[in-house]
Each structure stands twice: as C-alpha cells, then as structure tokens.
Design a protein around this motif. Structure first.
Motif, short mmCIF file in Angstrom:
data_model
loop_
_atom_site.label_atom_id
_atom_site.label_comp_id
_atom_site.label_asym_id
_atom_site.label_seq_id
_atom_site.Cartn_x
_atom_site.Cartn_y
_atom_site.Cartn_z
N LEU A 1 0.72 -1.27 0.05
CA LEU A 1 -0.11 -0.09 -0.01
C LEU A 1 0.76 1.34 0.00
N ASN A 2 1.83 1.12 0.81
CA ASN A 2 2.83 2.59 0.69
C ASN A 2 3.58 2.73 -0.53
N ARG A 3 4.01 1.50 -1.18
CA ARG A 3 4.58 1.73 -2.68
C ARG A 3 3.41 2.51 -3.67
N LEU A 4 2.14 2.02 -3.29
CA LEU A 4 1.02 2.53 -4.26
C LEU A 4 0.67 3.97 -3.93
N GLN A 5 0.75 4.33 -2.59
CA GLN A 5 0.40 5.49 -2.21
C GLN A 5 1.50 6.61 -2.75
N THR A 6 2.97 6.08 -2.49
CA THR A 6 3.86 7.05 -2.86
C THR A 6 3.79 7.34 -4.32
N ALA A 7 3.47 6.24 -5.19
CA ALA A 7 3.57 6.55 -6.33
C ALA A 7 2.47 7.53 -6.94
N TYR A 8 1.27 7.12 -6.23
CA TYR A 8 0.14 7.76 -6.46
C TYR A 8 0.19 9.48 -6.12
N THR A 9 0.63 9.53 -4.82
CA THR A 9 0.87 10.86 -4.47
C THR A 9 1.76 11.69 -5.46
N GLU A 10 2.80 11.11 -5.99
CA GLU A 10 3.65 11.77 -6.80
C GLU A 10 2.72 12.13 -7.96
N PHE A 11 2.10 11.31 -8.57
CA PHE A 11 1.35 11.60 -9.75
C PHE A 11 0.45 12.56 -9.40
#
Length: 301
Positions: free
Chosen positions: A230-240
C-alpha cells in the motif's frame, strides 16, 4: 439493520460530461457509465460534486438518476444518489425519486445553516425512506465540525453513514470507534490510503473515474493488511497527483479525461479550463504515469 457489506469498497463519483454549450453530453455520459459499471468498483455515486451537480438543473439531475440507478441495480452494483440542493424541497424531491428508482442510499452536503437546522434537513431527507449518508466536506461548505456536531447528525434515525472529505482523518477513527455500525467513506484522493488504514469502509474520490481498478487494488490490499505494498502505491500515486495538481486539480482531471476520450468537458461555466491547455510534455508524462500506476497495482497479486 442495514447490510453494510453492499457498501464496502471504492465507489466512483460519476462525471456528467457537457457539451461546449454546457448541455449534458449524453453519449459521453453513457460511455462513462458503461465503462465504470463494467469495472470492479462497488458502485457509483450519482450527481455529486464530480458530477457537477451544482451546475445541473433539477430536471437534469432527475434524468441522470433515472438513467443510472436502474442500470446499476440490474448490474448488481451499488447506487448512491447525492441529493444536495439549494432548497430543501428540491433535495427531498430528489431523495424521493431515488427511493422510487430503488437506489441503495442517498447522500448530501449540509446546507449552510446552524446545526439544529442542519439536523432538521437530514431528518427531512431520511423521511424519503432510504439510508442517508452525510457528506462532510469543509473545504467546499466552509463548515467545520467536531465529534459533538457530527453526533447530532449520526444519531438521527435513518442516517447510516458519512463521507469524510477532510484532512482530519482522525475523525474517521473516532466515528468508527463510536459508530461501528455506520458506513464511513474517505473522500480525498490524496488521503485514500491513510483513510482506509484508519478504518474507512471504502472511498469515493474524483480520480476513481481515471483509475477504477487501481482503487480496487488499494481496497483489496488494505483489507489484507499489506501495508508495505500500500505504501508503494500511495507513494507513486501522490507523486502523480503532485505533478498533475500543479496545473490545477480539476484542470488536470479534465485534461486527462479528454485525452483518454472519456469526456471533452466535465465542468460547466464558470469553470475556466480550456481543452488542450496543459503543456504537452506534462500531459504525456501524466498519461504514462497512469499506465504505470495501473501496471504497478496489477503486479501485486
């Protein structure tokens, strides 16, 4: 007692695309509806802010609900109709139509009144006979609340849940602790993972329109407690989101919806976005990022 299981997971707030003259673009609306209904989302949130409901006429909102609700029910999907209006009588009329159509619930932002009057407003909506979901969004309404005020609404018979679009996600934890039987949705896209980890029963966020399966994976991972992924996805998503929102939150959303062929325009005047106004390098980067987000989520079996 309300069957909460039908409400769990990501619920897409459907757009109501418009033409150059701000009329409903029915072909685009129908295409978007079919695309989202065929995805893994739990259901749709109809005539909300993402659907530009404040700029639709009462007749247009009735027509959109009449189109979407029966088709969602036939597909076995959840149908929540947002009925907030400038007058209580119009809101109640929308609520009664939703009940007649067989919607699962109604939702509404609060009127800009004092708390006793707000409570009366939600009681009036509950009289239509459907479960009511309070929509707490202080960034739009300008009204902030603590638990004392929220209790006055959550204790109303027929109020079965709340959508929390606020950075104060500790309120989610407090509501879940005090009202475990209520439905709680997290509403801010940038806070979707923290909201789910704080106990939200699902999410209703604008960008689900662009990333329905990504949000489904967030929900699945949150339920499984797979926090590292989840942290990997959240990190990528918030950068987007950070990159896109430099162009304006809704402007970036509309530009991507247009580029993907989903809608030429999502929000009516006085919105000032012009199609094609995003710098081409940024647009291409964001489109590539969308593909990357979906691929990353799909890789997490």
């Amino acid at each position: 007692m309300l069957d909460k299981t039908r409400f769990l997971g990501p619920v897409a707030p459907a757009v109501c695309p418009c033409t150059e003259t701000d009329e409903l673009d029915w072909p685009a609306l129908e295409r978007n509806f079919e695309r989202l209904a065929a995805s893994g989302v739990t259901g749709l949130y109809i005539n909300g802010g993402t659907g530009d409901a404040a700029n639709l006429t009462q007749e247009e909102r009735l027509a959109v609900a009449e189109y979407m609700v029966p088709r969602l029910k036939a597909a076995g999907k959840l149908a929540i109709v947002h009925v907030g209006q400038t007058t209580q009588r119009e809101a109640v009329a929308l609520a009664r139509q939703a009940a007649e159509l067989g919607a699962d619930a109604i939702a509404s932002i609060p009127p800009k009144k004092d708390w006793p009057q707000i409570a009366e407003y939600y009681r009036a909506l509950a009289s239509a006979g459907l479960p009511v979901i309070v929509y707490y969004i202080p960034g739009v309404t300008g009204m902030t609340a603590g638990m004392a005020q929220l209790r006055t609404l959550l204790d109303i018979p027929g109020v079965e849940g709340i959508k929390m679009s606020d950075w104060n996600i500790f309120l989610i934890r407090r509501i879940k602790a005090d009202y475990p039987e209520k439905i709680v949705y997290t509403g801010l896209d940038e806070m979707v993972v923290p909201g789910l980890l704080y106990g939200a029963d699902g999410s209703i966020g604008t960008w689900i329109n662009l990333l329905p399966e990504f949000y489904c994976k967030l929900w699945t991972l949150a339920q499984a407690g797979r926090c590292a992924e989840l942290n990997r996805l959240q990190t990528a998503y918030t950068e987007f989101l950070r990159k896109g929102w430099q162009f304006g939150i809704l402007n970036a959303f509309q530009e991507l919806m247009r580029s993907l062929g989903y809608a030429e325009k999502c929000f009516r005047a006085p919105a000032v976005w012009q199609p094609g106004s995003m710098p081409e390098p940024l647009l291409q980067e964001l489109l590539a990022d969308l593909d990357g987000l979906n691929a990353l989520a799909a890789s997490m079996s």
